[in-house]
Design a protein around this motif. Structure first.
Motif, PDB file in Angstrom:
ATOM      1  N   THR A  22      79.426 -10.700  -2.099  1.00 35.99           N
ATOM      2  CA  THR A  22      78.847 -10.721  -3.448  1.00 35.99           C
ATOM      3  C   THR A  22      77.685  -9.730  -3.554  1.00 35.99           C
ATOM      4  O   THR A  22      77.111  -9.310  -2.535  1.00 35.99           O
ATOM      5  CB  THR A  22      78.278 -12.124  -3.783  1.00 35.99           C
ATOM      6  N   GLY A  23      77.335  -9.444  -4.800  1.00 39.88           N
ATOM      7  CA  GLY A  23      76.198  -8.557  -5.048  1.00 39.88           C
ATOM      8  C   GLY A  23      74.911  -9.153  -4.506  1.00 39.88           C
ATOM      9  O   GLY A  23      74.079  -8.446  -3.925  1.00 39.88           O
ATOM     10  N   ALA A  24      74.743 -10.457  -4.719  1.00 39.78           N
ATOM     11  CA  ALA A  24      73.524 -11.121  -4.237  1.00 39.78           C
ATOM     12  C   ALA A  24      73.395 -10.972  -2.720  1.00 39.78           C
ATOM     13  O   ALA A  24      72.306 -10.742  -2.193  1.00 39.78           O
ATOM     14  CB  ALA A  24      73.552 -12.600  -4.621  1.00 39.78           C
ATOM     15  N   ASN A  36      72.268  -7.488  -1.918  1.00 39.57           N
ATOM     16  CA  ASN A  36      70.851  -7.304  -2.248  1.00 39.57           C
ATOM     17  C   ASN A  36      69.951  -8.050  -1.276  1.00 39.57           C
ATOM     18  O   ASN A  36      68.887  -7.559  -0.911  1.00 39.57           O
ATOM     19  CB  ASN A  36      70.579  -7.772  -3.679  1.00 39.57           C
ATOM     20  N   PHE A  70      67.722  -8.183 -12.786  1.00 40.97           N
ATOM     21  CA  PHE A  70      68.644  -9.203 -12.277  1.00 40.97           C
ATOM     22  C   PHE A  70      69.238  -8.708 -10.970  1.00 40.97           C
ATOM     23  O   PHE A  70      69.916  -7.680 -10.936  1.00 40.97           O
ATOM     24  CB  PHE A  70      69.762  -9.497 -13.277  1.00 40.97           C
ATOM     25  N   HIS A  71      68.986  -9.453  -9.894  1.00 38.23           N
ATOM     26  CA  HIS A  71      69.497  -9.033  -8.593  1.00 38.23           C
ATOM     27  C   HIS A  71      70.387 -10.081  -7.925  1.00 38.23           C
ATOM     28  O   HIS A  71      70.851  -9.855  -6.810  1.00 38.23           O
ATOM     29  CB  HIS A  71      68.330  -8.683  -7.661  1.00 38.23           C
ATOM     30  N   GLY A  72      70.606 -11.226  -8.590  1.00 37.99           N
ATOM     31  CA  GLY A  72      71.503 -12.216  -8.015  1.00 37.99           C
ATOM     32  C   GLY A  72      70.927 -13.611  -8.051  1.00 37.99           C
ATOM     33  O   GLY A  72      69.819 -13.827  -8.559  1.00 37.99           O
ATOM     34  N   GLU A  96      67.341  -1.734 -10.702  1.00 37.14           N
ATOM     35  CA  GLU A  96      68.653  -1.383 -11.243  1.00 37.14           C
ATOM     36  C   GLU A  96      68.457  -0.084 -12.027  1.00 37.14           C
ATOM     37  O   GLU A  96      67.600  -0.047 -12.927  1.00 37.14           O
ATOM     38  CB  GLU A  96      69.133  -2.451 -12.223  1.00 37.14           C
ATOM     39  N   GLU A 134      71.828  -7.057 -17.057  1.00 32.66           N
ATOM     40  CA  GLU A 134      71.667  -8.384 -17.663  1.00 32.66           C
ATOM     41  C   GLU A 134      70.542  -8.399 -18.688  1.00 32.66           C
ATOM     42  O   GLU A 134      70.529  -9.249 -19.579  1.00 32.66           O
ATOM     43  CB  GLU A 134      71.380  -9.428 -16.572  1.00 32.66           C
ATOM     44  N   ASP A 154      69.767  -1.096  -6.820  1.00 35.02           N
ATOM     45  CA  ASP A 154      70.794  -2.132  -6.969  1.00 35.02           C
ATOM     46  C   ASP A 154      71.841  -1.573  -7.937  1.00 35.02           C
ATOM     47  O   ASP A 154      71.638  -1.559  -9.150  1.00 35.02           O
ATOM     48  CB  ASP A 154      70.150  -3.411  -7.521  1.00 35.02           C
ATOM     49  N   VAL A 195      74.916  -2.774  -8.133  1.00 36.76           N
ATOM     50  CA  VAL A 195      76.001  -3.765  -8.162  1.00 36.76           C
ATOM     51  C   VAL A 195      76.780  -3.671  -9.485  1.00 36.76           C
ATOM     52  O   VAL A 195      78.008  -3.711  -9.489  1.00 36.76           O
ATOM     53  CB  VAL A 195      75.442  -5.195  -7.940  1.00 36.76           C
ATOM     54  N   GLN A 196      76.051  -3.527 -10.579  1.00 30.35           N
ATOM     55  CA  GLN A 196      76.726  -3.424 -11.880  1.00 30.35           C
ATOM     56  C   GLN A 196      76.979  -1.973 -12.302  1.00 30.35           C
ATOM     57  O   GLN A 196      77.953  -1.683 -12.983  1.00 30.35           O
ATOM     58  CB  GLN A 196      75.876  -4.134 -12.954  1.00 30.35           C
ATOM     59  N   LYS A 251      80.738  -5.854  -7.445  1.00 26.78           N
ATOM     60  CA  LYS A 251      81.604  -5.826  -8.623  1.00 26.78           C
ATOM     61  C   LYS A 251      82.768  -4.835  -8.552  1.00 26.78           C
ATOM     62  O   LYS A 251      83.809  -5.132  -7.981  1.00 26.78           O
ATOM     63  CB  LYS A 251      80.743  -5.563  -9.861  1.00 26.78           C
TER      64      LYS A 251
HETATM   65  C1  PLP Z   1      72.521  -5.610 -11.006  1.00 30.25           C
HETATM   66  C2  PLP Z   1      73.105  -6.831 -10.384  1.00 30.25           C
HETATM   67  N1  PLP Z   1      72.758  -7.172  -9.139  1.00 30.25           N
HETATM   68  C3  PLP Z   1      73.265  -8.242  -8.527  1.00 30.25           C
HETATM   69  C4  PLP Z   1      74.166  -9.054  -9.159  1.00 30.25           C
HETATM   70  C5  PLP Z   1      74.699 -10.268  -8.445  1.00 30.25           C
HETATM   71  O1  PLP Z   1      76.014 -10.059  -8.061  1.00 30.25           O
HETATM   72  P1  PLP Z   1      76.916 -11.332  -7.629  1.00 30.25           P
HETATM   73  O2  PLP Z   1      77.058 -12.182  -8.855  1.00 30.25           O
HETATM   74  O3  PLP Z   1      78.196 -10.724  -7.175  1.00 30.25           O
HETATM   75  O4  PLP Z   1      76.170 -12.029  -6.547  1.00 30.25           O
HETATM   76  C6  PLP Z   1      74.581  -8.745 -10.460  1.00 30.25           C
HETATM   77  C7  PLP Z   1      75.541  -9.612 -11.162  1.00 30.25           C
HETATM   78  O5  PLP Z   1      75.676  -9.597 -12.362  1.00 30.25           O
HETATM   79  C8  PLP Z   1      74.031  -7.610 -11.096  1.00 30.25           C
HETATM   80  O6  PLP Z   1      74.367  -7.277 -12.336  1.00 30.25           O
END
Ligand code: PLP
Length: 387
Positions: free
Chosen positions: A90-92, A95, A123-125, A175, A180, A208, A210-211, A237
Motif C-alpha cells: 500500500t501507499g501508506a 510512505n 495526505f500520506h496514508g 505530495e 486528497e 509522495d 502515490v497518487q 496506486k
Molecule cells: C498521496 C497519497 N499518499 C498515500 C496514500 C495512501 O495510500 P494507500 O491507501 O494505498 O495506503 C494515498 C491514498 O490516497 C495518497 O493519495
C-alpha cells in the motif's frame, strides 16, 4: 466495520472505463479505484500477468529472491533514476518506509535528527506514522497519542518551511500535487526552492507520488514535471493498476536500510511484481504519456467551460487528475446526482469535485463524462435555488 459512507449499490463487474452494479446499471467511472486503475477496469495487461504468474509462483518468501521482483526493481530504477527500491502493498506502507529511511539516515548522518517537515492538508496514508505526517483537518486528535516527529508547514509557502528548521530536522516530505486536499499542485518555484533549501541544509527531500506518480500527471513520475529530483520517492496506486503493490525508492546516498530494518510477508511477492512490470511497460511509453496529456487538456477545457457556464470556481490539476471548485458546499449532492445519471466522481472536499479517469481514456469518454456532469450540476443548482 462501518469505516466509510458507501452508496447502496453493489458493484460486480468492470471493463475499461465502465463499472456495472448488481442491477446491471452501467457507470462511467471517474474514480477508478481512487486513481488506482491507471489502465481502467480489468485491463488485459493485468489479467494476463496475473494468469501467467499465478500458475508459476505466488509467494516463495520475502527472504528469497524471485524473478519478477528483480525485474521490476531493475526496470523501475532505470526509468526513475533511483538506485534501490523496496516493494510493499500500500501507499501508506511505502510512505512509512520513507519515514523510517529518513530517521535511519538522520541517526547515521545528522546526529540523530528525526523530525520531518510535512504540510497542512497533506495526505500520506492511514497507519499511525502516515496519519501523523498527514495534515488532514481533524486528524490530530484521532487515535491519540499521535506519533511525534512531524511539524507542519503551509503548502507553497517557503517562509513557513524555513521557520520550522531546527537541529532535529531531517527531511521535508510532500505530495507534488496534494490529491486528497482537492488537487492542489505545488508551484514549480516552491518545489525548486525546497530542493535548494534541502541541499543547503543537508536535508532529505521526499516526494509522495502515490497518487501523482505512474503517469497520472502526464509524466511517468511527478518529479519529472517539476524538473526536481527528490532523494526518496514513494509510489503506489497506478503501479499495480488495480492490484496492491507499492514502492519505496531511494538514491544510493540515503538508501541506508540494512538487514532487519524493513520487511513484510508480501514485500516483493512475484504475483504483484509481475503485474507491476507489465503495467510499467505500458505506462512508460512516450505515446501513452502524450495521450494522457492530450485527454487531460480536453478534460481541463471541458471543466473550464462547464465552470464558466454554471458560474462555478477554479479548475485545477495536471494530466488526468483534476478538481472543480463549486463555490458552494454542494459536492456531495452533485456526486449523488452524477451516480444517478451513471457517472462516478468524488468530492475531495464539500465544495470541490475530483476527477480521476483511467489514463487511457478516449476523447469520447471525456465528452460523455462532461455531458453527464453538466446535467448533474444543472439539476443540483436548480434544486438548491428552489429551496
Ligand atoms: C498521496 C497519497 N499518499 C498515500 C496514500 C495512501 O495510500 P494507500 O491507501 O494505498 O495506503 C494515498 C491514498 O490516497 C495518497 O493519495
Amino acid at each position: 466495520m462501518p469505516v466509510t459512507d458507501r452508496p447502496a449499490e453493489v458493484f460486480v463487474r468492470g471493463e475499461g472505463a465502465w463499472l456495472w452494479d448488481a442491477a446491471d446499471t452501467r457507470y462511467l467511472d471517474w474514480l477508478q479505484g481512487w486513481a488506482v486503475n491507471a489502465l481502467g477496469h480489468c485491463p488485459p495487461e493485468v489479467s494476463l500477468a496475473l494468469g501467467a504468474q499465478s500458475s508459476l509462483l505466488l509467494t516463495p518468501s520475502p527472504a528469497l529472491y524471485n524473478l519478477p521482483s528483480l525485474q521490476l526493481a531493475e526496470r523501475l530504477c532505470a526509468l526513475s533514476g533511483f538506485d534501490q527500491v523496496f516493494f510493499g502493498s500500500t501507499g501508506a506502507e511505502a510512505n512509512e518506509g520513507a519515514i523510517k529511511l529518513a530517521r535511519k539516515w538522520g541517526q547515521l548522518h545528522r546526529g540523530g535528527a528525526y523530525e520531518i517537515i510535512t504540510f497542512d492538508n497533506a495526505f500520506h496514508g492511514r497507519n499511525l506514522a502516515t496519519m501523523a505526517a498527514s495534515g488532514k483537518p481533524g486528524w490530530e486528535a484521532l487515535f491519540a497519542p499521535g506519533m511525534p516527529g512531524f511539524v507542519k508547514a503551509v503548502f507553497n509557502d517557503m517562509a513557513s518551511v524555513k521557520a520550522l528548521l531546527s537541529e532535529r530536522t531531517v527531511a521535508v516530505m510532500l505530495e507534488p500535487v496534494q490529491g486528497e486536499a482537492g488537487v492542489r499542485p505545488a508551484s514549480p518555484g516552491f518545489v525548486r526552492a525546497l530542493r535548494q533549501w534541502c541541499d543547503r541544509h543537508g536535508l532529505l527531500l521526499i516526494f509522495d507520488e502515490v497518487q501523482t506518480g505512474c503517469g497520472r500527471l502526464g509524466q511517468l513520475f511527478a518529479y519529472q514535471h517539476y524538473g526536481v529530483m527528490p532523494d526518496i520517492m514513494s509510489l503506489g496506486k497506478g503501479l499495480g493498476a488495480g492490484v496492491p503493490i507499492s514502492a519505496l525508492l531511494a538514491q544510493a546516498h540515503c538508501s541506508v536500510f540494512t538487514h532487519g530494518d524493513q520487511g513484510g510477508t508480501y514485500a516483493g511477492n512475484p504475483l504483484m511484481c509481475a503485474v507491476g512490470l507489465a503495467v510499467l511497460e505500458t505506462l512508460s511509453q512516450s505515446a501513452f504519456l502524450e495521450q494522457v496529456r492530450t485527454q487531460g487538456a480536453l478534460l481541463q477545457r471541458g471543466l473550464q467551460a462547464l465552470s464558466a457556464r454554471h458560474g462555478l470556481g477554479e479548475v485545477r490539476g495536471l494530466g488526468l487528475l483534476w478538481a472543480l471548485e463549486l463555490g458552494s458546499d454542494h459536492a456531495a449532492a452533485v456526486v449523488r446526482e452524477c451516480r444517478r445519471r451513471g457517472l462516478l466522481v468524488n468530492s475531495a472536499r464539500p465544495h470541490c469535485l475530483r476527477f480521476m479517469p483511467r489514463l487511457n481514456s478516449t476523447a469520447d469518454e471525456i465528452a460523455q463524462g462532461l455531458q453527464l456532469l453538466d446535467a448533474a450540476i444543472a439539476t443540483v443548482l436548480e434544486e438548491f435555488a428552489a429551496q
